[in-house]
Design an enzyme around this catalytic site. Structure first.
Site, mmCIF file in Angstrom:
data_model
loop_
_atom_site.group_PDB
_atom_site.id
_atom_site.type_symbol
_atom_site.label_atom_id
_atom_site.label_comp_id
_atom_site.label_asym_id
_atom_site.label_seq_id
_atom_site.Cartn_x
_atom_site.Cartn_y
_atom_site.Cartn_z
ATOM 1 C CB SER A 27 -0.969 8.390 1.658
ATOM 2 O OG SER A 27 0.028 8.375 2.650
ATOM 3 C CB CYS A 50 -3.416 6.597 10.564
ATOM 4 S SG CYS A 50 -2.642 4.973 10.623
ATOM 5 C CG ASN A 83 -7.271 6.475 6.356
ATOM 6 O OD1 ASN A 83 -6.846 5.370 6.017
ATOM 7 N ND2 ASN A 83 -6.486 7.438 6.777
HETATM 8 C C1 LIG Z 1 -0.837 -1.130 3.702
HETATM 9 C C2 LIG Z 1 -1.551 0.176 3.806
HETATM 10 C C3 LIG Z 1 -0.900 1.278 4.341
HETATM 11 C C4 LIG Z 1 -1.533 2.514 4.444
HETATM 12 N N1 LIG Z 1 -0.865 3.584 4.943
HETATM 13 C C5 LIG Z 1 -1.452 4.817 4.930
HETATM 14 C C6 LIG Z 1 -0.735 5.978 5.312
HETATM 15 O O1 LIG Z 1 0.442 5.927 5.672
HETATM 16 N N2 LIG Z 1 -1.368 7.179 5.271
HETATM 17 C C7 LIG Z 1 -2.668 7.293 4.858
HETATM 18 O O2 LIG Z 1 -3.189 8.401 4.820
HETATM 19 N N3 LIG Z 1 -3.366 6.212 4.474
HETATM 20 C C8 LIG Z 1 -2.788 4.979 4.498
HETATM 21 N N4 LIG Z 1 -3.507 3.874 4.076
HETATM 22 C C9 LIG Z 1 -4.891 4.058 3.618
HETATM 23 C C10 LIG Z 1 -4.964 4.177 2.090
HETATM 24 O O3 LIG Z 1 -4.336 5.343 1.648
HETATM 25 C C11 LIG Z 1 -6.413 4.188 1.618
HETATM 26 O O4 LIG Z 1 -7.047 5.375 2.074
HETATM 27 C C12 LIG Z 1 -7.204 3.017 2.134
HETATM 28 O O5 LIG Z 1 -6.425 1.849 2.040
HETATM 29 C C13 LIG Z 1 -8.514 2.799 1.372
HETATM 30 O O6 LIG Z 1 -8.308 2.684 -0.004
HETATM 31 P P1 LIG Z 1 -8.060 1.300 -0.789
HETATM 32 O O7 LIG Z 1 -9.223 0.407 -0.484
HETATM 33 O O8 LIG Z 1 -7.978 1.729 -2.218
HETATM 34 O O9 LIG Z 1 -6.783 0.747 -0.278
HETATM 35 C C14 LIG Z 1 -2.871 2.632 4.004
HETATM 36 C C15 LIG Z 1 -3.525 1.525 3.462
HETATM 37 C C16 LIG Z 1 -2.898 0.296 3.356
HETATM 38 C C17 LIG Z 1 -3.646 -0.867 2.789
#
Ligand SMILES: Cc1cc2nc3c(=O)[nH]c(=O)nc-3n(C[C@H](O)[C@H](O)[C@H](O)COP(=O)(O)O)c2cc1C
Ligand SMILES: Cc1cc2nc3c(=O)[nH]c(=O)nc-3n(C[C@H](O)[C@H](O)[C@H](O)COP(=O)(O)OP(=O)(O)OC[C@H]3O[C@@H](n4cnc5c(N)ncnc54)[C@H](O)[C@@H]3O)c2cc1C
Ligand SMILES: Cc1cc2nc3c(=O)[nH]c(=O)nc-3n(C[C@H](O)[C@H](O)[C@H](O)COP(=O)(O)OP(=O)(O)OC[C@H]3O[C@@H](n4cnc5c(N)ncnc54)[C@H](O)[C@@H]3O)c2cc1C
Ligand SMILES: Cc1cc2nc3c(=O)[nH]c(=O)nc-3n(C[C@H](O)[C@H](O)[C@H](O)COP(=O)(O)O)c2cc1C
Ligand code: FES
Ligand code: FES
Lengths: 245, 289, 289, 245
Positions: free
Chosen positions: B17, B131, B193
């Site tokens: 997400s 978040c 997260n």
């Molecule tokens: C640009 C961006 C926007 C994000 N927005 C949300 C969000 O709206 N809701 C949510 O649950 N997590 C959000 N996240 C968290 C991601 O879903 C994820 O849990 C987090 O980035 C860790 O995983 P990754 O290292 O694979 O990105 C966001 C992450 C990024 C980088």
């Protein structure tokens, strides 16, 4: 928020292209023009996201350009590891394109000012709309370019400011500026008589409207450079003191 | 209390997400969506949010920090897209998980009520309780553990959907948080997260945001391990710094039911095909044994 | 309740508890100890600990994970070193901070009582409440917030030393934890400790340990920022991924009173001189203004 | 824990030396012998921690060696980024030394078996104690080395096992083994008649006794490779089934 659904509709298909470098030439210190063997369709103002492999956590945005109305090109200033990779690698470049909105000018009575890092775009616009190309640079340009392409070159801040005041009193309807944010702001603020278009440089993660990372504040609220831009009217970004003539 | 629903994903790979937006990656050619089990949509809150002032994002070699601030069109926006059928293109290609957030107890419950008529379109609802980029809700809803527990109860009462709580690691030991989630009859957890971080960008601007990307991986892997240790049955989506098929496999081996691809999309969205292919083959070879 | 003691360090640079051991780095030539404000000793617990089974440590390019398990000679060992004068070589070159840990409420209080006769040898006591590598104490002492608060109160009652609580980010939002510490009359906090992580080493062995090194830096910087925001007066030692003078400066600018050098010692202990020199010059130039 | 205070006393001074590479030669596939212009005092069995700059988060441990009784040397198997840096860099190497305890044999009636990655140490011990040098390798050695230094070479697992059983029935008092853990374990278990010394390879962060990272389990409990070793009696590490003659 009103146009959220409109935005969704606007989406088109993006493709990842593998591009073979043809020529990498130095434009000025640390800045290079790269032309490619392959080609694809795009419109002035649009950009691409270049994959830099392990040299960066995001693809890197570059404005698309075209030389002599046929050769696909980008210009790249070495700003860090990603751009260094783009200039130096011998591998094909993986490029997601075309992204962003085309720049469609209201008339052909304009001019384009670019920093050397945006020269490919500058050449493209100049050739495409048959308008003057002006390069504003901090350092001297490689002589070759100045000869090969029709352009006026201004080196240094003072020359740039003189240029802006000259253009402000010129007969052009509009001026398109693409370079650093400072350069663009100076252009908007110092040419209050003109419609100035700027191509913004916000940090981008996705380039396609998904991440909402490339937000900019405009006089109409938050916009996204990748889906609402990258080209904006300068007076939408900076308050401009219009002179009453 | 728990609904008897189960979650069967065609592959154990989900789009995170946020990074995946509202389906924009479907516009990128060459992604093979059959590799994706579910596309989690960007978190929707009751009221629209314009998000934080720029700059919103900055990356180094090993992590990125974002402070998007949950920019989203709110329930009205979601409703419009759903009613108009705009989302059907996405849904025809890949199943989706709805992500919901809120600024208060009441907002979480209210949006849960409002999305009810649309739940047949989604596999599950993921609740974003973590978040780091909004002032109300997000972090603070979890600061008061009793309040949060009540909220879990209230949401569970409101819906029999497959509900997943997305947990960070900063509001308390993640396995203890997950135990509460399970106790309240929820079906799954997404761990983790982003973690709150601070970075100064090249312009000297300070970004207070959430850290994602490679630096998160060992922490997320540990969280999956700890949660699985105490909860043998809960559905776990692993999130945090997954960039390779090897990492995806490790997550599955340490107890995840699915792995989430987030920031890795930004390096090259083709990562979906790469991880997808290898994981699908890996699971086939496991099955044979 | 708070003691009126202050902590004046000759430089705002401290050696982290653990990586610096019990003074072993004094045996390395060419380190200029005048750059160091305090050498924090490895955590001592009431009873000796043999530590965890090997393997105990593994590193990648961006983080390392350790599961030492607080190996230490216990109070008896400490007493011997102190009584015999063995530690005096260290103390003659650099002031020291004592680090204490425990497996239970009673152990923390007991060791606090036992070290009293030796407190003139130390600038301060740092209490390690956040070691992720021991089964009792460490993490779990903070799982029960009320119990932990009572412990803080009991320790404060027991000693009028300059006492510092070392906090991780996993037991609850670090600024909320720090507020409790301040409320109980403590003098300082060290933020942060390692975060729990999991890595598989080249032999395929699983290491459940604490993550330190570069990946921690943006998280630690944020923690310092958040704690300083809510507590203008508390003494803050910043710990986590500090490898350069630039990072040390950022930590100071965002509110740290001192910065701790831990894992960076392993890359090259000369980092002390490099950071030390630049920070001392930086502070001089700040003073002039 | 009893010897905690003894340990503290044992500490000596360590110095960081800057070493200039003289020669880098391939011993076998992926493994190199590096000799240095500079020199410092150390004893057989001791090691150093080599700084690899940004190529690793820790200094990397290497056993010290000496060729022809004078030239300081290490041998390095490329195992990852750190060791690759050590072999390839043109910069001086920053080396913390001498670390660990010397190996002091009870007699000169011994033999030394090394993997190619520990050849420098092997040559040193062989020359110093005037004992046979045996190299056990997975791949063929560079001919040059076999000629330059007196050594017997055994290639492959079967040959290694034959060697061990030969040595087990030889007249040597002791055998010193330095290589991988597997190789050392095989030696200890397959030469039950002999006193076998092994130089252990635990992951090290500090190399000087501070971090407690290099723990190994011995029959006498946890020991630290950097301060209690790196050389241990094999039967302190592995249970050995002594044959009753
Ligand atoms: C640009 C961006 C926007 C994000 N927005 C949300 C969000 O709206 N809701 C949510 O649950 N997590 C959000 N996240 C968290 C991601 O879903 C994820 O849990 C987090 O980035 C860790 O995983 P990754 O290292 O694979 O990105 C966001 C992450 C990024 C980088
Ligand atoms: C729409 C758009 C068009 C652009 N067109 C050009 C162009 O034609 N020629 C050109 O030389 N440069 C252009 N840029 C800037 C170019 O994208 C950055 O210089 C490049 O991303 C630097 O990458 P790096 O890894 O070398 O830099 P880093 O070492 O990561 O950072 C150096 C600088 O580049 C900026 N930057 C880094 N990554 C990004 C990113 N993902 N998005 C935006 N900025 C980033 C940083 O903020 C910093 O100021 C454009 C930027 C945008 C947003
Ligand atoms: C006392 C001692 C003496 C040694 N002597 C030699 C020698 O003479 N010649 C030789 O070729 N090798 C020797 N080694 C092993 C050598 O230290 C590792 O191969 C080297 O550290 C690999 O670094 P890397 O960055 O290339 O590897 P990485 O890519 O980090 O890892 C590759 C392998 O090296 C091991 N390793 C990595 N870092 C360390 C570390 N800090 N401490 C211990 N092991 C590590 C890993 O466990 C892994 O198995 C010795 C090890 C010890 C403990
Ligand atoms: C090998 C090792 C041992 C540690 N032992 C202790 C300890 O005994 N007590 C403690 O409070 N922190 C301990 N720590 C945590 C460090 O003091 C420090 O807070 C943490 O490593 C983050 O900082 P760094 O990234 O600079 O290492 C240890 C860390 C490492 C790497
Ligand atoms: S870069 Fe992701 S929305 Fe514009
Ligand atoms: S390597 Fe640090 S104690 Fe041995």
């Amino acid at each position: 928020m009103a146009n959220f659904s409109a935005e969704l509709k606007k989406q088109t298909k993006y493709k990842a292209f593998l591009l073979t470098k043809r020529i990498v030439e130095e434009i000025t210190q640390n800045t290079y023009l790269i032309t490619f063997e392959e080609d694809f369709d795009f419109l002035p103002g649009q950009f691409c996201m270049v994959s830099v492999g392990d040299a960066g956590l995001t693809r890197k945005p570059y404005t698309l350009g075209r030389l002599n109305k046929r050769e696909l090109a980008i210009s790249v200033k070495i700003a860090g590891k990603g751009s260094e990779y783009i200039v130096k690698t011998n591998e094909k470049l993986n490029v997601l394109a075309p992204l962003g909105n085309p720049f469609i000018p209201e008339s052909n009575n304009g001019a384009v000012i670019v920093a050397p890092s945006c020269l490919a775009e500058g050449i493209h616009l100049s050739e495409r709309f048959d308008i003057p190309l002006i390069v504003a640079s901090k350092t001297e340009l490689n002589e070759k370019f100045v000869k090969k392409f029709k352009m006026r070159v201004f080196v240094g801040n003072d020359e740039y400011l003189n240029l802006l005041s000259e253009l402000n009193h010129s007969a052009f309807d509009w001026i398109f500026v693409s370079g650093s944010r400072v350069m663009e702001e100076l252009a908007v603020k110092n040419m209050p008589n003109k419609v100035v278009y700027v191509s913004l440089n916000e940090y981008m993660a996705c380039g396609i409207g998904a991440c909402k990372g490339c937000a900019v504040e405009t006089v109409h609220g938050i916009k996204h450079v990748c889906t609402d831009g990258p080209v904006f009217r300068g007076d939408n970004i900076w308050q401009v003191q219009r002179h009453s003539d | 209390m728990a609904s008897s629903k189960t979650l069967r994903l065609r592959t154990p790979i989900v789009i995170a997400s946020g990074p995946g937006g509202f389906g924009e990656y479907l516009n990128v050619d060459s992604i093979d969506w059959s590799y994706v089990g579910a596309y989690t949509l960007k978190t929707i809150t009751l009221h629209p949010k314009v998000g934080n002032k720029p700059p919103r994002i900055y990356a180094t070699d090993i992590f990125m920090i974002n402070r998007i601030g949950l920019e989203n069109p709110g329930f009205v926006g979601l409703k419009k897209i759903l009613d108009s059928g705009e989302l059907d293109v996405l849904l025809s290609k890949v199943p989706a998980i709805l992500s919901l957030g809120g600024d208060s107890f009441e907002e979480y419950v209210e949006i849960t009520r409002l999305v009810k008529p649309y739940l047949d379109k989604f596999l599950a609802i993921e609740y974003n309780f973590s978040c780091p980029n909004v002032h109300h809700g997000g972090l603070s809803i979890m600061s008061d553990r009793e309040e949060w527990r009540k909220l879990l109860k209230a949401i569970r009462k409101e819906t029999d959907a497959f509900i997943i709580a997305k947990l960070g690691i900063e509001s308390g030991f993640v396995e203890e948080m997950a135990k509460i989630v399970a106790l309240e009859g929820w079906n799954g957890v997404t761990v983790i997260n982003t973690i709150r971080g601070l970075i100064i960008n090249s312009e000297g601007q300070v970004l207070l945001g959430g850290l994602s990307g490679p630096a998160l991986y060992p922490i997320a892997l540990r969280a999956v391990y700890e949660v699985r240790k105490v909860l043998p049955d809960i559905f776990i989506i692993a999130s945090g710094g997954i960039y390779t098929a090897q990492q995806a496999k490790e997550m599955l081996q340490f107890g995840a039911n699915a792995v989430s691809i987030g920031s890795a999309l930004f390096q090259n969205e083709y990562v979906i095909n790469k991880i997808g292919k290898e994981i699908v083959e890996f699971l086939k070879s496991e099955e044979k044994q």
